[in-house]
Design a protein around this motif. Structure first.
Motif, mmCIF file in Angstrom:
data_model
loop_
_atom_site.group_PDB
_atom_site.id
_atom_site.type_symbol
_atom_site.label_atom_id
_atom_site.label_comp_id
_atom_site.label_asym_id
_atom_site.label_seq_id
_atom_site.Cartn_x
_atom_site.Cartn_y
_atom_site.Cartn_z
ATOM 1 N N THR A 1 24.687 -57.747 -55.411
ATOM 2 C CA THR A 1 25.432 -58.860 -55.999
ATOM 3 C C THR A 1 24.920 -59.175 -57.394
ATOM 4 O O THR A 1 25.707 -59.371 -58.327
ATOM 5 N N ALA A 2 23.602 -59.233 -57.556
ATOM 6 C CA ALA A 2 23.022 -59.521 -58.867
ATOM 7 C C ALA A 2 23.482 -58.503 -59.898
ATOM 8 O O ALA A 2 23.856 -58.854 -61.025
ATOM 9 N N ALA A 3 23.488 -57.219 -59.515
ATOM 10 C CA ALA A 3 23.870 -56.156 -60.448
ATOM 11 C C ALA A 3 25.367 -56.130 -60.706
ATOM 12 O O ALA A 3 25.801 -55.691 -61.771
ATOM 13 N N PHE A 4 26.169 -56.618 -59.758
ATOM 14 C CA PHE A 4 27.614 -56.594 -59.934
ATOM 15 C C PHE A 4 28.077 -57.652 -60.929
ATOM 16 O O PHE A 4 29.079 -57.483 -61.609
ATOM 17 N N PHE A 5 27.309 -58.744 -61.031
ATOM 18 C CA PHE A 5 27.735 -59.843 -61.894
ATOM 19 C C PHE A 5 27.059 -59.847 -63.253
ATOM 20 O O PHE A 5 27.446 -60.633 -64.126
ATOM 21 N N SER A 6 26.077 -59.012 -63.452
ATOM 22 C CA SER A 6 25.467 -58.909 -64.782
ATOM 23 C C SER A 6 24.628 -57.641 -64.847
ATOM 24 O O SER A 6 24.147 -57.143 -63.822
ATOM 25 N N GLU A 7 24.434 -57.124 -66.066
ATOM 26 C CA GLU A 7 23.563 -55.974 -66.252
ATOM 27 C C GLU A 7 22.116 -56.399 -66.006
ATOM 28 O O GLU A 7 21.704 -57.474 -66.451
ATOM 29 N N ILE A 8 21.359 -55.554 -65.308
ATOM 30 C CA ILE A 8 19.984 -55.918 -64.965
ATOM 31 C C ILE A 8 19.016 -54.776 -65.253
ATOM 32 O O ILE A 8 19.396 -53.605 -65.292
ATOM 33 N N ASN A 9 17.770 -55.158 -65.480
ATOM 34 C CA ASN A 9 16.643 -54.242 -65.383
ATOM 35 C C ASN A 9 16.101 -54.385 -63.966
ATOM 36 O O ASN A 9 15.939 -55.504 -63.469
ATOM 37 N N GLU A 10 15.834 -53.269 -63.305
ATOM 38 C CA GLU A 10 15.352 -53.322 -61.924
ATOM 39 C C GLU A 10 13.930 -52.748 -61.827
ATOM 40 O O GLU A 10 13.640 -51.692 -62.386
ATOM 41 N N PHE A 11 13.070 -53.463 -61.118
ATOM 42 C CA PHE A 11 11.692 -53.025 -60.903
ATOM 43 C C PHE A 11 11.345 -53.142 -59.414
ATOM 44 O O PHE A 11 11.911 -53.983 -58.712
ATOM 45 N N SER A 12 10.444 -52.311 -58.956
ATOM 46 C CA SER A 12 9.890 -52.432 -57.609
ATOM 47 C C SER A 12 8.528 -53.091 -57.701
ATOM 48 O O SER A 12 7.766 -52.853 -58.646
ATOM 49 N N ILE B 1 8.874 -65.229 -49.031
ATOM 50 C CA ILE B 1 8.682 -63.792 -48.824
ATOM 51 C C ILE B 1 7.212 -63.553 -48.501
ATOM 52 O O ILE B 1 6.324 -64.030 -49.204
ATOM 53 N N GLY B 2 6.963 -62.815 -47.428
ATOM 54 C CA GLY B 2 5.608 -62.648 -46.920
ATOM 55 C C GLY B 2 4.698 -61.820 -47.811
ATOM 56 O O GLY B 2 5.156 -60.972 -48.588
ATOM 57 N N GLU B 3 3.429 -62.049 -47.673
ATOM 58 C CA GLU B 3 2.399 -61.309 -48.403
ATOM 59 C C GLU B 3 2.507 -59.818 -48.089
ATOM 60 O O GLU B 3 2.661 -59.406 -46.940
ATOM 61 N N GLY B 4 2.438 -59.001 -49.143
ATOM 62 C CA GLY B 4 2.489 -57.553 -48.989
ATOM 63 C C GLY B 4 3.872 -56.977 -48.800
ATOM 64 O O GLY B 4 4.020 -55.770 -48.592
ATOM 65 N N CYS B 5 4.884 -57.811 -48.891
ATOM 66 C CA CYS B 5 6.263 -57.361 -48.668
ATOM 67 C C CYS B 5 6.779 -56.610 -49.897
ATOM 68 O O CYS B 5 6.689 -57.116 -51.022
ATOM 69 N N PRO B 6 7.350 -55.397 -49.722
ATOM 70 C CA PRO B 6 7.962 -54.687 -50.854
ATOM 71 C C PRO B 6 9.233 -55.398 -51.300
ATOM 72 O O PRO B 6 10.042 -55.816 -50.467
ATOM 73 N N VAL B 7 9.406 -55.525 -52.594
ATOM 74 C CA VAL B 7 10.564 -56.243 -53.128
ATOM 75 C C VAL B 7 11.191 -55.483 -54.295
ATOM 76 O O VAL B 7 10.552 -54.626 -54.909
ATOM 77 N N SER B 8 12.448 -55.815 -54.563
ATOM 78 C CA SER B 8 13.122 -55.390 -55.792
ATOM 79 C C SER B 8 13.233 -56.602 -56.696
ATOM 80 O O SER B 8 13.599 -57.687 -56.244
ATOM 81 N N VAL B 9 12.914 -56.414 -57.960
ATOM 82 C CA VAL B 9 12.979 -57.503 -58.934
ATOM 83 C C VAL B 9 14.079 -57.163 -59.941
ATOM 84 O O VAL B 9 14.055 -56.110 -60.570
ATOM 85 N N ALA B 10 15.056 -58.055 -60.050
ATOM 86 C CA ALA B 10 16.159 -57.880 -61.005
ATOM 87 C C ALA B 10 15.973 -58.867 -62.152
ATOM 88 O O ALA B 10 15.757 -60.054 -61.921
ATOM 89 N N ILE B 11 16.052 -58.372 -63.379
ATOM 90 C CA ILE B 11 15.943 -59.221 -64.568
ATOM 91 C C ILE B 11 17.165 -58.959 -65.443
ATOM 92 O O ILE B 11 17.390 -57.827 -65.891
ATOM 93 N N ARG B 12 17.953 -59.990 -65.661
ATOM 94 C CA ARG B 12 19.157 -59.834 -66.473
ATOM 95 C C ARG B 12 18.812 -59.445 -67.903
ATOM 96 O O ARG B 12 17.833 -59.935 -68.481
ATOM 97 N N LEU B 13 19.655 -58.591 -68.496
ATOM 98 C CA LEU B 13 19.455 -58.197 -69.884
ATOM 99 C C LEU B 13 19.472 -59.408 -70.798
ATOM 100 O O LEU B 13 18.700 -59.500 -71.757
ATOM 101 N N SER B 14 20.352 -60.365 -70.495
ATOM 102 C CA SER B 14 20.461 -61.560 -71.338
ATOM 103 C C SER B 14 19.246 -62.459 -71.224
ATOM 104 O O SER B 14 19.030 -63.340 -72.067
#
Length: 368
Positions: free
Chosen positions: A251-262, A282-295
Motif C-alpha cells: 500500500t505504501a509503495a502504491f500511493f507514493s514512490e519509496i526507498n525500501e530498506f530491510s 513490533i517485538g525485539e529482533g523482528c525483521p522489518v521493511s522500512v519504507a521512506i517516501r522520496l518526498s
C-alpha cells in the motif's frame, strides 16, 4: 475538437435523478481455468458513494465489476443491492433487471447511430417520445444536447466519454459501474473530464464504482478506495487513510514512490542508512521493511544529518529527481525535491528524513 470544458457548466442541467442503491460483495470468490482470481472479497459501496477499486493489472478489479454487472457469475459468495440478493445461492437477477449502469473503458458507442440514438439505446422500456425526452435530459446534464444529431466519429475523445456517461445515466441506475473510464483520454484533458464527471455523479447522487490502476485518480475521485492485490482486498478507506496510514509495504509503495530498506528491531528502534527510527508494537529482533517516501528525503547543501553525493539529477519542472550515494548502502537513495533548491553543479549535499514519511512493516512470508 477539444471544446469539451469551455461552457459545459453553463450548458448542463443540474438535477439529481437517481435513487442510489448500496452494492455489497459478500465473500466473493471467482476463478478462471482452475486459478482463483477473486479470493474472498467482502466490500460495500454505500448509497450515493463514489468507491474506487484500485490495483495493478490482474488484481481482480474488472472481474469484480463484471460480477456486479451480471456479466460474470461468481464461484461462491453473494452480491446484494439494497440488502436484496441479486447473485448468490438463492438465485440470479439478469443484468438488465438489476438497475445497474455500465460504462466501458472504450466508451462502446455505436458508430452508425447519432449521439441521441446512442443515449436512447438503453431506454427501450419507455415509449419513444419519453425515451427521447429522457435522452435529451441526460445529454443536457453532460453539456452535449447541441450535439444530439452528430455521430461519434465527429466528437473528441472527451466528448465521446461524456456521451457514454449520458447513456449510462439515462436509465437512472441505482449503481453506475465505470471501468477505467479515463484511460483513453489525452493526459491534458483528463483532469477536466474527471472533474466534470465527478460533478455530474454528485448532482445525480448516483452510487458509482470506478475501476482504476492510478492511485492519484482514485484519490481525486473517491469517497473511499478499495485497494486490491492478487484478488484479495488489501485495505479500504479514504485517500487520507491509505496515504497516511498504509497497513503494509504494498500500500505504501502504491500511493507514493519509496526507498525500501530491510532492518531488525533493536531496543525499540530500527536503523537504516538514513538514520534511526523509533517503533512501537513490533517485538525485539523482528525483521522489518522500512519504507521512506522520496518526498520525505530532504536534501540541502549543508545542515542535514547525513552526508551524501549526487549521482544523477533529473529536472521535471516543479521538482527534481535525485539519485544519491549515501554511506551504508550500495543502492542509490532517491529523493524528490523542489526544483532550484540546490545550486547548479552541486554534488556534495546533506540529507535529513521527515519522520512522517517513514513507515515500518513486519516482514511476512508471501502467500499464494
Amino acid at each position: 475538437m477539444n471544446s469539451i470544458a469551455v461552457d459545459s457548466t453553463e450548458a448542463r442541467r443540474t438535477a439529481g435523478v437517481t435513487f442510489a442503491a448500496s452494492l455489497s460483495f459478500q465473500d466473493i470468490r471467482h476463478g478462471y481455468h482452475g486459478k482463483e482470481t477473486i479470493r474472498g472479497v467482502s466490500l460495500t459501496a454505500k448509497a450515493g458513494e463514489v468507491l474506487c477499486l484500485l490495483g495493478p493489472s490482474g488484481s481482480g478489479k474488472t472481474t469484480l465489476l463484471r460480477i456486479a454487472a451480471g456479466i460474470e457469475v461468481q464461484s461462491s459468495g453473494r452480491l446484494l443491492m439494497n440488502e436484496r440478493e441479486v447473485a448468490g445461492s438463492s438465485g440470479f437477477v439478469p443484468p438488465e433487471k438489476r438497475g445497474i449502469g455500465l460504462m466501458f473503458q472504450d466508451f462502446a458507442l455505436f458508430p452508425h447511430m447519432n449521439v441521441l440514438d446512442n443515449v436512447r439505446f438503453g431506454l427501450t422500456a419507455l415509449p419513444p417520445k419519453e425515451a427521447t425526452a429522457e435522452a435529451m435530459i441526460a445529454l443536457e446534464r453532460v453539456g452535449l444536447a447541441h450535439y444530439a444529431e452528430k455521430y461519434p466519429h465527429a466528437l473528441s475523445g472527451g466528448e465521446q466519454q461524456r456521451v457514454a456517461l449520458a447513456r449510462a445515466l439515462a436509465p437512472r441506475p441505482g449503481v453506475l459501474l465505470m471501468d477505467e473510464p479515463f484511460s483513453g483520454l489525452d493526459s491534458r484533458l483528463k483532469d477536466t473530464i474527471r472533474a466534470d464527471t465527478l460533478a455530474i455523479l454528485r448532482e445525480t447522487r448516483a452510487t458509482a464504482v470506478v475501476v482504476t490502476h492510478d492511485a492519484e485518480e482514485a484519490m481525486r475521485m473517491a469517497d473511499r478506495i478499495a485497494l486490491l492485490r492478487d484478488g484479495r482486498l488489501v485495505q479500504v478507506g479514504t485517500s487520507d487513510d491509505l496515504y497516511r496510514r498504509p497497513t503494509d509495504l504494498f500500500t505504501a509503495a502504491f500511493f507514493s514512490e519509496i526507498n525500501e530498506f530491510s532492518s531488525i528491531v533493536r531496543d525499540g528502534q530500527v536503523e537504516t542508512p538514513l538514520g534511526k527510527t523509533r517503533v512501537s508494537g513490533i517485538g525485539e529482533g523482528c525483521p522489518v521493511s522500512v519504507a521512506i517516501r522520496l518526498s520525505g528525503v530532504v536534501v540541502r547543501e549543508e545542515g542535514g544529518e547525513i552526508p551524501a553525493r549526487i549521482l544523477s539529477r533529473r529536472f521535471l519542472g516543479v521538482v527534481e529527481l535525485l539519485e544519491l550515494a549515501v554511506p551504508g548502502t550500495e543502492r542509490p537513495v532517491r529523493s524528490r525535491i523542489r526544483a532550484d533548491v540546490l545550486a547548479p553543479g552541486c554534488k556534495e549535499v546533506t540529507v535529513t528524513v521527515n519522520s512522517q514519511d517513514i513507515f515500518v512493516f513486519v516482514k511476512r512470508a508471501e502467500t499464494s
